[in-house]
Design a protein around this motif. Structure first.
Motif, short mmCIF file in Angstrom:
data_model
loop_
_atom_site.label_atom_id
_atom_site.label_comp_id
_atom_site.label_asym_id
_atom_site.label_seq_id
_atom_site.Cartn_x
_atom_site.Cartn_y
_atom_site.Cartn_z
N ALA A 1 6.19 2.70 5.64
CA ALA A 1 6.73 2.00 7.02
C ALA A 1 7.85 1.30 7.40
O ALA A 1 8.69 1.44 8.00
CB ALA A 1 5.24 1.44 7.70
N CYS B 1 3.10 -7.89 2.93
CA CYS B 1 3.43 -8.00 1.55
C CYS B 1 5.01 -8.05 1.62
O CYS B 1 5.58 -8.37 0.43
CB CYS B 1 2.96 -6.85 0.57
N LEU B 2 5.75 -7.58 2.42
CA LEU B 2 6.99 -7.48 2.57
C LEU B 2 7.65 -8.86 3.56
O LEU B 2 7.47 -8.58 4.67
CB LEU B 2 7.82 -6.37 2.78
N ILE C 1 0.91 -1.08 -0.06
CA ILE C 1 -0.13 0.05 0.02
C ILE C 1 0.82 1.37 -0.04
O ILE C 1 0.20 2.29 0.23
CB ILE C 1 -1.02 -0.02 1.25
N CYS D 1 5.20 -4.11 8.16
CA CYS D 1 4.54 -4.07 7.21
C CYS D 1 2.92 -4.40 7.23
O CYS D 1 2.64 -5.66 7.84
CB CYS D 1 4.89 -4.81 6.20
S1 SF4 Z 1 6.14 -3.09 1.87
FE1 SF4 Z 1 4.49 -2.90 3.39
S2 SF4 Z 1 5.39 -1.47 4.78
FE2 SF4 Z 1 6.72 -1.24 3.07
S3 SF4 Z 1 5.43 0.64 1.57
FE3 SF4 Z 1 4.56 -1.60 1.03
S4 SF4 Z 1 3.10 -2.01 2.56
FE4 SF4 Z 1 4.32 -0.31 3.49
#
Ligand code: SF4
Ligand code: SF4
Length: 126
Positions: free
Chosen positions: A49, A101-102, A45, A97
Motif C-alpha cells: 500500500a 510499521c512504517l 504485512i 500503512c
Molecule cells: S510498510 Fe505498511 S503499507 Fe508498506 S508494505 Fe508494509 S504493511 Fe504495507
C-alpha cells in the motif's frame, strides 16, 4: 552616487552570516519537520500500500530476509525500499500503512556524498 554601494557593502559585511557551519552548527527544525522513515519488518504485512500511494514512485517493493516471530529463523518476503532522493516527506505512506510499521522519524541527518546511500533497503530502515 558612489557612497550608496559602499554603504550597502559595509552594511552586509556587518550582518551575521546567513549560512551555518554544518555539521558543527545546526538549524533548529520545526516540530512538524519529517525525516527518514523507520520500518518494523516484523509487523509489515507486505501489502505494498505504501508503494502504491507514493506520489513520486519513491518506494519499490524488494525481497528481503526477516526474522520470523519467536526467533524461529528467517524468511523472505517483499518490503519497501525507499529512495530518499525522490521522497517528498509527505507522509502518505505512513498514513496508509495498515499496521503502522512504517513511520517518518525526526531524523533528517542522512547526508552523503554517494547518491547510492539514499536508496535505503528495508533492513537499513529498521
Ligand atoms: S510498510 Fe505498511 S503499507 Fe508498506 S508494505 Fe508494509 S504493511 Fe504495507
Ligand atoms: S513520504 Fe511521501 S514521497 Fe516519501 S515515500 Fe512516503 S509517500 Fe512517498
Amino acid at each position: 552616487m558612489i557612497l550608496q554601494p559602499i554603504a550597502k557593502v559595509a552594511k552586509s559585511a556587518l550582518k551575521k552570516p546567513t549560512t551555518l557551519e554544518y555539521p558543527e552548527q545546526k538549524e533548529k527544525l520545526a516540530d512538524t519537520y519529517r525525516g527518514i522513515h523507520k520500518l518494523d519488518m516484523r509487523t509489515c504485512i507486505n501489502c505494498s500500500a505504501c508503494a502504491k500511494i507514493c506520489p513520486n514512485q519513491t518506494i519499490v517493493m524488494v525481497e528481503a530476509d526477516y526474522e520470523t516471530a519467536f526467533h524461529q529463523g528467517t524468511a523472505t518476503k517483499i518490503f519497501p525500499e525507499i529512495n530518499l532522493e525522490r521522497c517528498l516527506f509527505c507522509a502518505l505512506c505512513e498514513e496508509v500503512c495498515p499496521t503502522e510499521c512504517l513511520v517518518l522519524t525526526k531524523d533528517t541527518e542522512f547526508e552523503s556524498f554517494d547518491r547510492r546511500d539514499f536508496i535505503k533497503r528495508p533492513e537499513a530502515l529498521e
